[in-house]
Every structure is written in structure tokens, then in C-alpha cells.
Enzyme design. Structure first.
Site, short mmCIF file in Angstrom:
data_model
loop_
_atom_site.label_atom_id
_atom_site.label_comp_id
_atom_site.label_asym_id
_atom_site.label_seq_id
_atom_site.Cartn_x
_atom_site.Cartn_y
_atom_site.Cartn_z
N THR A 188 0.88 -1.15 0.00
CA THR A 188 0.00 0.00 0.00
C THR A 188 0.92 1.21 0.00
O THR A 188 2.06 1.11 0.45
CB THR A 188 -0.88 0.03 1.26
OG1 THR A 188 -1.69 -1.14 1.31
CG2 THR A 188 -1.81 1.24 1.28
N ARG A 216 -13.69 -7.56 -2.51
CA ARG A 216 -13.15 -7.35 -1.17
C ARG A 216 -12.57 -5.95 -1.04
O ARG A 216 -11.92 -5.44 -1.94
CB ARG A 216 -12.06 -8.39 -0.88
CG ARG A 216 -11.35 -8.21 0.48
CD ARG A 216 -10.06 -7.46 0.34
NE ARG A 216 -9.30 -7.40 1.60
CZ ARG A 216 -8.22 -6.67 1.78
NH1 ARG A 216 -7.73 -5.94 0.78
NH2 ARG A 216 -7.58 -6.67 2.95
N GLY A 218 -10.35 -3.49 1.64
CA GLY A 218 -9.52 -3.46 2.84
C GLY A 218 -9.64 -2.15 3.59
O GLY A 218 -10.63 -1.42 3.46
N GLY A 240 -1.00 -2.74 5.69
CA GLY A 240 -0.98 -4.03 6.37
C GLY A 240 -2.16 -4.89 6.00
O GLY A 240 -2.87 -4.64 5.03
#
Length: 329
Positions: A188, A216, A218, A240
Site C-alpha cells: 500500500t 473485497r 480493505g 498491512g
């Protein structure tokens, strides 16, 4: 009348304290993901490419901030740079979903008024961070997702790609193959800034988790989880295992600990990363800067691409450091 005098005196004292508290002209911190980087540290040629990219990102932000520019523009410019650099898992460096598609997320937030914008699951928007910024500045919403977010970006004149496979560069696919063997690499990118006006801004962008289930989402586009900024506290960008950062509302959690518990930004970051998160499952890190210019760059993996640049008040020198492993250079 006397009561009003004391109220005015208290207000002026408060403002004076806030002005004196900021001992820097500006601070900019960046990250490019965290994870297993032991092999990379041993590969000086490969590592040099990351050091150079991090340095370029810092210089892009510094050029804006040194001229008195807004942190908002600096964050937007720095994250956009990361999105067009295939070394990082954002934009053209994105990783793919389980069905071989590319779904990108990004968010941005400014601390002066808590305004924020985000996009999730975009497939044709070249720079998701710019779309997130447009959501913040040109709509009444905070987040747009999927095809609707892509259509919004197109209608607002943002740069698009013709085909989702634009993001599948040969270098990216090589990186994905390597990633299959490194299950704990969390890609990221992010940037946090304290500008010369005392305003805090945070931005985050990601190409997602490798082989994630389609659809999905995050922590990166979620305000309070992967990104948060509040002028009364701090600006935070996380990287993370997103599910754990969402459950712990990591970005907002840090700001609250600094603001309400009066912890230092380093204490707050270390508590969350090393005590609240499970190191084996909640693997990753964060970057943060508080309203006084103090920095935290905590991570529980063995590496995190990161760096900062700081201009202290009354000092012409600029402090700049970059790191991949435990040591900053």
C-alpha cells in the site's frame, strides 16, 4: 465586560500555545508498504530502486511545501507519483484479485475540517487518489465504489484507462509471482503532511491484497481504519492486513490516543502496532505526524518502505531520511 476580557485572554493564550507548539515549518512522511523484506535488503541493486523512488516521492512533496503550498496538494501529488510507479502496489503496480482483475482503492482526509473522500474497487480510473480527492471536494459524499466510482471519475474529467489490464505490466506480474512465495507482504502507499499553515492531511492508495476475493475492500479507503487526519491530533496512513486494521480502527485509534489520552504519537503508534495488533495476523505498519511535527513510523514486520522530510523553523537545513529495514538512512 470583565468576563469577556478573560475569555478573550484565554483564547489568545490558546492560540499562542498552538503557534509556539509547531516547531517545524513542515513535515512530510511517506510509506510504500510493509512486509518481508529480508531478501531485498541483501539485494543492493534492487533496494537502490526503492530508495530512489522514496527519495523522488519526498522531493515531489518538498517542492510543494517549500513554497508554502498546501499539504493537501502535496499528499495528492506524492500518492499520484506512487500510483504511476510499478515498484509499489498502487495504480500501475496493483496486484490482482482471485479472478485476475485489478480493483483499486484510495482515500484522502484533511484535518482542518475533517473532510474526506474515498473510492473503492475502481477498475478504469488511472489515479484512484485523484478520484478520492474529487469525491471529497466535489460531492456531499465520503466514498464511492465500483462502476459508479469509475463513472464519477470519467464525468469529472479524470484520466482513465481503456482496459483494466493496463495495470498488468510485466514488472507487476513478476512481482505477483514473487509475492505468491511471500505471504506476509502488504503493499500500500501513503503520505501524511503537516504544512506551514499547521494543517494535517493524510492519503492512502492500494492495489489490494493478492488473490483477494473479488469485491473485497480493505482498510485503505476506509476513513478511520487506513486513513485519518485531525488538526487537533495527527494524520495517519496505514499499510498491512486490512481486515485487522479495520477491526482496530487503527488510524482513528491512534488519533484518539494522542488527543484524549495525551500519549505521544510514538507511544500511541507502538501500542497499537505491537500490542493491539496480532503480529502474525495483523502484520503491517503505519506512518503518522502530529500537529507539532512529531513523527511515528511503526511496523511489526521486518521491513517497511518509508521516509520523511522535515524543515525546522528558523533552520535552513532540511532533514531527510529513508528506510526499508529497521535502519533509516
Amino acid at each position: 465586560m470583565l468576563r469577556n476580557y478573560f475569555l478573550l485572554a484565554a483564547l489568545l493564550t490558546s492560540l499562542s500555545i498552538q503557534v509556539k507548539a509547531q516547531k517545524v515549518d513542515y513535515v512530510l512522511v511517506v510509506h510504500g508498504g510493509a512486509g518481508n523484506m529480508k531478501d531485498l535488503e541483501k539485494d543492493s541493486i534492487h533496494a537502490a530502486a526503492y530508495y530512489a523512488a522514496l527519495d523522488s516521492a519526498l522531493e515531489i512533496g518538498n517542492e510543494i511545501l517549500a513554497k508554502g503550498g498546501d499539504g493537501e496538494l502535496a499528499v495528492l501529488s506524492v500518492v499520484s507519483y506512487f500510483e504511476q510507479n510499478p515498484l509499489f502496489n498502487a495504480g500501475i503496480g496493483a496486484t490482482c484479485t482471485a479472478d485476475g482483475q485489478f480493483e483499486l482503492d484510495a482515500s484522502i482526509m484533511r484535518g482542518k475540517d475533517l473532510m474526506a473522500g474515498a473510492v473503492a474497487g475502481v477498475k478504469l480510473t488511472k489515479h484512484p487518489i485523484k478520484a478520492a480527492h474529487a469525491v471529497m471536494t466535489q460531492t456531499q459524499h465520503v466514498m464511492l465504489s465500483g462502476a459508479g466510482a469509475d463513472r464519477f471519475a470519467l464525468e469529472h474529467g479524470l484520466e482513465m484507462v481503456d482496459d483494466n489490464m493496463y495495470f498488468a505490466t510485466p514488472k507487476t506480474m513478476q512481482w505477483i509471482d514473487k509475492l505468491k512465495q511471500e505471504s506476509k507482504k502488504n503493499g500500500t502507499v501513503g503520505c501524511v503532511v503537516l504544512d506551514s499553515k499547521g494543517n494535517l492531511t493524510a492519503g492512502t492508495s492500494t492495489g489490494g491484497m493478492f488473490k483477494k476475493q473479488w469485491g473485497r475492500i480493505g482498510d485503505s479507503p476506509l476513513i478511520g481504519a487506513g486513513t485519518y487526519a485531525d488538526n487537533a491530533s495527527s494524520a495517519v496512513s496505514c499499510t498491512g492486513h486490512g481486515e485487522y486494521f479495520i477491526r482496530h480502527a487503527v488510524a482513528y485509534n491512534l488519533c484518539s490516543r494522542v488527543k484524549l489520552l495525551k500519549e505521544s504519537i510514538q507511544e500511541a503508534a507502538d501500542h497499537i502496532i505491537f500490542e493491539e495488533l496480532n503480529e502474525k495476523e495483523g502484520n503491517g505498519g503505519l506512518i503518522a505526524v502530529d500537529r507539532n511535527g512529531n513523527i511515528a513510523m511503526s511496523f511489526n514486520s521486518n521491513g517497511m518502505f518509508r521516509g520523511f522530510i522535515k524543515k525546522e523553523t528558523g533552520n535552513s537545513n532540511i532533514i531527510k531520511k529513508i528506510g526499508i529495514g529497521k535502519v533509516l538512512k
